[in-house]
Motif scaffolding. Structure first.
Motif, short mmCIF file in Angstrom:
data_model
loop_
_atom_site.label_atom_id
_atom_site.label_comp_id
_atom_site.label_asym_id
_atom_site.label_seq_id
_atom_site.Cartn_x
_atom_site.Cartn_y
_atom_site.Cartn_z
N GLY A 110 -3.82 15.18 -6.63
CA GLY A 110 -3.59 14.64 -5.30
C GLY A 110 -3.17 13.20 -5.33
O GLY A 110 -3.09 12.56 -6.39
N GLY A 111 -2.92 12.66 -4.14
CA GLY A 111 -2.49 11.29 -4.03
C GLY A 111 -3.64 10.31 -4.06
O GLY A 111 -4.81 10.69 -4.06
N LEU A 112 -3.30 9.03 -4.07
CA LEU A 112 -4.31 7.98 -4.10
C LEU A 112 -4.66 7.47 -2.71
O LEU A 112 -5.58 6.67 -2.55
CB LEU A 112 -3.83 6.81 -4.97
CG LEU A 112 -3.50 7.15 -6.42
CD1 LEU A 112 -3.19 5.89 -7.20
CD2 LEU A 112 -4.63 7.92 -7.08
N ARG A 113 -3.91 7.92 -1.72
CA ARG A 113 -4.22 7.58 -0.32
C ARG A 113 -4.99 8.75 0.29
O ARG A 113 -4.52 9.89 0.25
CB ARG A 113 -2.94 7.32 0.47
CG ARG A 113 -2.23 6.05 0.07
CD ARG A 113 -0.81 6.02 0.62
NE ARG A 113 -0.76 6.15 2.05
CZ ARG A 113 -0.81 5.13 2.92
NH1 ARG A 113 -0.95 3.89 2.46
NH2 ARG A 113 -0.73 5.31 4.21
N MET A 114 -6.15 8.47 0.85
CA MET A 114 -7.00 9.52 1.38
C MET A 114 -7.48 9.16 2.77
O MET A 114 -7.77 8.00 3.07
CB MET A 114 -8.21 9.74 0.47
CG MET A 114 -7.87 10.01 -0.96
SD MET A 114 -9.33 9.97 -2.01
CE MET A 114 -8.56 9.73 -3.61
N GLN A 115 -7.62 10.18 3.59
CA GLN A 115 -8.24 10.03 4.90
C GLN A 115 -9.11 11.25 5.12
O GLN A 115 -8.78 12.35 4.66
CB GLN A 115 -7.19 9.91 6.00
CG GLN A 115 -6.46 11.23 6.28
CD GLN A 115 -5.06 11.02 6.75
OE1 GLN A 115 -4.26 10.40 6.03
NE2 GLN A 115 -4.74 11.53 7.93
N ALA B 202 0.87 -1.18 0.00
CA ALA B 202 0.00 0.00 0.00
C ALA B 202 0.90 1.23 0.00
O ALA B 202 1.02 1.94 1.00
CB ALA B 202 -0.92 -0.01 1.21
N PRO B 203 1.56 1.51 -1.13
CA PRO B 203 2.57 2.59 -1.17
C PRO B 203 1.96 3.97 -0.99
O PRO B 203 0.84 4.24 -1.42
CB PRO B 203 3.18 2.44 -2.57
CG PRO B 203 2.11 1.79 -3.38
CD PRO B 203 1.39 0.87 -2.45
N ALA B 204 2.72 4.82 -0.34
CA ALA B 204 2.26 6.19 -0.09
C ALA B 204 2.46 7.10 -1.30
O ALA B 204 1.84 8.16 -1.39
CB ALA B 204 2.98 6.77 1.13
N ASP B 205 3.34 6.71 -2.23
CA ASP B 205 3.70 7.59 -3.33
C ASP B 205 3.17 7.13 -4.69
O ASP B 205 3.60 7.64 -5.74
CB ASP B 205 5.22 7.72 -3.41
CG ASP B 205 5.93 6.37 -3.57
OD1 ASP B 205 5.24 5.33 -3.48
OD2 ASP B 205 7.16 6.37 -3.78
N LEU B 206 2.24 6.20 -4.72
CA LEU B 206 1.71 5.70 -5.98
C LEU B 206 0.94 6.81 -6.70
O LEU B 206 0.16 7.55 -6.10
CB LEU B 206 0.79 4.50 -5.74
CG LEU B 206 0.24 3.82 -7.00
CD1 LEU B 206 1.36 3.16 -7.80
CD2 LEU B 206 -0.82 2.77 -6.61
N LYS B 207 1.17 6.93 -8.01
CA LYS B 207 0.51 7.94 -8.82
C LYS B 207 -0.47 7.27 -9.78
O LYS B 207 -0.31 6.11 -10.14
CB LYS B 207 1.54 8.73 -9.62
CG LYS B 207 2.57 9.48 -8.77
CD LYS B 207 1.92 10.61 -8.01
CE LYS B 207 2.98 11.52 -7.39
NZ LYS B 207 3.81 10.81 -6.38
N ILE C 34 -7.28 3.62 0.11
CA ILE C 34 -5.89 3.43 -0.28
C ILE C 34 -5.78 2.44 -1.43
O ILE C 34 -6.63 1.55 -1.59
CB ILE C 34 -5.02 2.93 0.90
CG1 ILE C 34 -5.49 1.54 1.36
CG2 ILE C 34 -5.02 3.91 2.04
CD1 ILE C 34 -4.57 0.89 2.38
N PRO C 35 -4.72 2.56 -2.23
CA PRO C 35 -4.44 1.52 -3.23
C PRO C 35 -3.73 0.35 -2.57
O PRO C 35 -2.90 0.54 -1.66
CB PRO C 35 -3.52 2.24 -4.22
CG PRO C 35 -2.81 3.26 -3.40
CD PRO C 35 -3.76 3.68 -2.31
N VAL C 36 -4.05 -0.85 -3.00
CA VAL C 36 -3.34 -2.05 -2.53
C VAL C 36 -3.04 -2.91 -3.75
O VAL C 36 -3.86 -3.02 -4.67
CB VAL C 36 -4.18 -2.86 -1.51
CG1 VAL C 36 -4.28 -2.12 -0.19
CG2 VAL C 36 -5.57 -3.18 -2.04
N GLY C 37 -1.85 -3.50 -3.78
CA GLY C 37 -1.52 -4.27 -4.96
C GLY C 37 -0.23 -5.04 -4.83
O GLY C 37 0.43 -5.05 -3.77
N ALA C 38 0.15 -5.64 -5.93
CA ALA C 38 1.38 -6.42 -6.02
C ALA C 38 1.73 -6.58 -7.49
O ALA C 38 0.85 -6.60 -8.35
CB ALA C 38 1.20 -7.79 -5.35
N ASN C 39 3.04 -6.67 -7.75
CA ASN C 39 3.54 -6.92 -9.10
C ASN C 39 3.06 -5.89 -10.12
O ASN C 39 2.74 -6.22 -11.28
CB ASN C 39 3.15 -8.34 -9.56
CG ASN C 39 3.65 -9.42 -8.62
OD1 ASN C 39 4.79 -9.38 -8.17
ND2 ASN C 39 2.79 -10.38 -8.32
#
Length: 288
Positions: free
Chosen positions: A149-154, A135-140, A174-179
């Motif tokens: 803005g970012g993809l992580r929100m509160q 769940a990266p903080a810097d994913l665009k 938040i975004p969650v992922g792999a690969n």
């Protein structure tokens, strides 16, 4: 605006001509919740209108029931004076303009204890992501997508005031992922006094007004409603709901794609329906 109209509106933001202003992710999520409030307000307005019709009808009918020339009343002969309306005009309702709490200028708390609760919820959601997922903080978002803005929100959002009780909604997305593929995880907590009625699948259906095929999943001695397949709305794939004994409601949702970001979707979801149900009932999300 119903769910289908909202979905078309969201898609229209991406395809309309001329090119729209950059989309803010928080605004998109707010729009979904605003549509739910509008549906509630429409239902409440319809009920009020029905009440007004009954009042006016009563004002017309009651005098006719009392005109029997013998002093009898609707409550029986000699039971007292007839009820006479003073006017057929319905008074305007009092001003119901929202007064934002704690010196806020709008619905969102950007500092203070409520904003801190949203930050706390973000940390709890981060800690809940399965080890094989990120769940990266810097994913665009993908290049060329109009998203600011970012993809992580509160967010801590004031929902209502009932007597001396403030009702709040805490949201984390938040975004969650792999690969290199990305899905979406959303947790929303509504404090006691909220308008989310029902239990099990009835409660699950309250989330963002979305409809889905729901099943009851046992978690200990509880039966948690989990929508396992959406119907008519592709923003999310699965979501669960649980009401704590004090009335706090927790929604946990997941999707294989993060809508409107243009990112490649995952091929599987981070949680099974059983795990999603357990998260919804987890005491750690019981924020008031």
């Amino acid at each position: 605006m119903n769910e289908e109209e909202l979905k078309h509106a969201l898609r229209g933001v991406m395809t309309a001509t001329p090119k729209p202003a950059p989309m803010n992710g928080t605004a998109v999520l707010d729009a979904a919740r605003h549509a739910r409030r509008r549906r509630r307000a429409t239902l409440a307005g319809a009920a009020s209108a029905a009440a007004v019709v009954l009042i006016v009808a009563g004002a017309i009918i009651v005098p006719s029931l009392t005109r029997d020339g013998g002093g009898s009343t609707f409550f029986g002969a000699g039971g007292g004076p007839a009820v006479q309306p003073t006017s057929n005009t319905v008074a305007n309702p009092p001003d119901t303009k929202t007064s934002w709490p704690d010196g806020q200028t709008d619905r969102t708390a950007r500092q203070g204890p409520r904003a801190d609760k949203a930050t706390e919820l973000l940390a709890l959601v981060d800690a809940s992501v399965p080890p094989a997922w990120r769940a990266p903080a810097d994913l665009k978002p993908a290049p060329g997508v109009d998203w600011s803005g970012g993809l992580r929100m509160q967010q801590a959002q004031f929902a209502d005031q009932v007597g001396d009780k403030q009702i709040w909604e805490y949201l984390v997305s938040i975004p969650v992922g792999a690969n290199g593929k990305w899905g979406h995880l959303v947790v929303e907590v509504h404090t006691p006094g909220n308008q989310d009625t029902g239990e099990g699948c009835d409660l699950t259906a309250k989330f963002w007004g979305m409809g889905g095929q729901c099943e009851l999943v046992p978690v200990g001695d509880k039966q948690i409603g989990v929508a396992v397949h959406p119907t008519g709305d592709d923003r999310l794939d699965q979501w669960a709901a649980y009401r704590h004994p004090d009335g706090t409601v927790v929604f946990v949702a997941q999707a294989k794609s993060y809508f409107m970001t243009g990112l490649p979707a995952t091929t599987e979801l981070p949680f099974t329906p059983q795990q999603l149900a357990a998260l919804a009932a987890d005491q750690k999300f019981h924020l008031t």
